[in-house]
Scaffold this motif. Structure first.
Motif, short mmCIF file in Angstrom:
data_model
loop_
_atom_site.label_atom_id
_atom_site.label_comp_id
_atom_site.label_asym_id
_atom_site.label_seq_id
_atom_site.Cartn_x
_atom_site.Cartn_y
_atom_site.Cartn_z
N GLN A 295 -3.17 -6.67 -11.23
CA GLN A 295 -2.22 -5.91 -10.41
C GLN A 295 -2.13 -6.53 -9.02
O GLN A 295 -3.15 -6.76 -8.35
CB GLN A 295 -2.67 -4.46 -10.29
N VAL A 296 -0.91 -6.76 -8.59
CA VAL A 296 -0.63 -7.19 -7.22
C VAL A 296 0.22 -6.10 -6.58
O VAL A 296 1.29 -5.76 -7.10
CB VAL A 296 0.11 -8.54 -7.19
N THR A 297 -0.26 -5.58 -5.48
CA THR A 297 0.47 -4.54 -4.75
C THR A 297 0.69 -5.02 -3.32
O THR A 297 -0.27 -5.34 -2.62
CB THR A 297 -0.30 -3.22 -4.75
N VAL A 298 1.95 -5.07 -2.94
CA VAL A 298 2.31 -5.51 -1.59
C VAL A 298 2.84 -4.29 -0.84
O VAL A 298 3.91 -3.77 -1.15
CB VAL A 298 3.35 -6.63 -1.61
N SER A 299 2.07 -3.85 0.13
CA SER A 299 2.42 -2.62 0.84
C SER A 299 1.70 -2.57 2.17
O SER A 299 0.58 -3.07 2.30
CB SER A 299 2.02 -1.40 0.00
N SER A 300 2.36 -1.96 3.13
CA SER A 300 1.72 -1.77 4.43
C SER A 300 1.03 -0.41 4.49
O SER A 300 0.42 -0.07 5.50
CB SER A 300 2.76 -1.89 5.55
#
Length: 118
Positions: free
Chosen positions: A113-118
């Motif tokens: 899983q790759v999650t890109v979030s601030s």
């Protein structure tokens, strides 16, 4: 039985980087073209990149071209996907995939899983 195990995913802020790895076993790794495929939540699989048997040639999806580098180490039976300048739309499960006869994706890893979030 062919075995593909991805690692290196995680949570990263927009603009950040990750390096995915895929350890392969139980087949003659250097004789196969390999690919990365991703699947975002609620969407179908999307091809990301492919690499030739010797690693000399790569192809990238337009959506990620210029931001990723696909490489392989045939001595270590390992693939690498360096991902930079990540965006929220890159959030997905990333799978390493063996390309078999007729360019079919015949074996898949379990995904990372790759999650890109601030």
């Amino acid at each position: 039985e062919v075995h593909l195990v991805e690692s290196g995913g995680g949570l990263v802020q927009p603009g950040g980087s990750l390096r995915l790895s895929c350890a392969a076993s139980e087949f003659t790794f250097g004789t196969y073209v390999m690919s990365w495929v991703r699947q975002a939540p609620g969407k179908g699989p999307e091809w990301v990149s492919a690499i030739s048997r010797d690693g000399a040639r790569t192809n990238y999806a337009n959506s990620m071209k210029g931001r990723i580098t696909f490489s392989r180490d045939n001595a270590k039976n390992t693939l690498y996907l360096q991902m930079d300048s990540l965006r929220s739309e890159d959030t997905a499960v990333y799978y390493c995939v063996r390309v078999g006869l007729g360019a079919s994706f015949d074996y898949w890893g379990q995904g990372t899983q790759v999650t890109v979030s601030s």
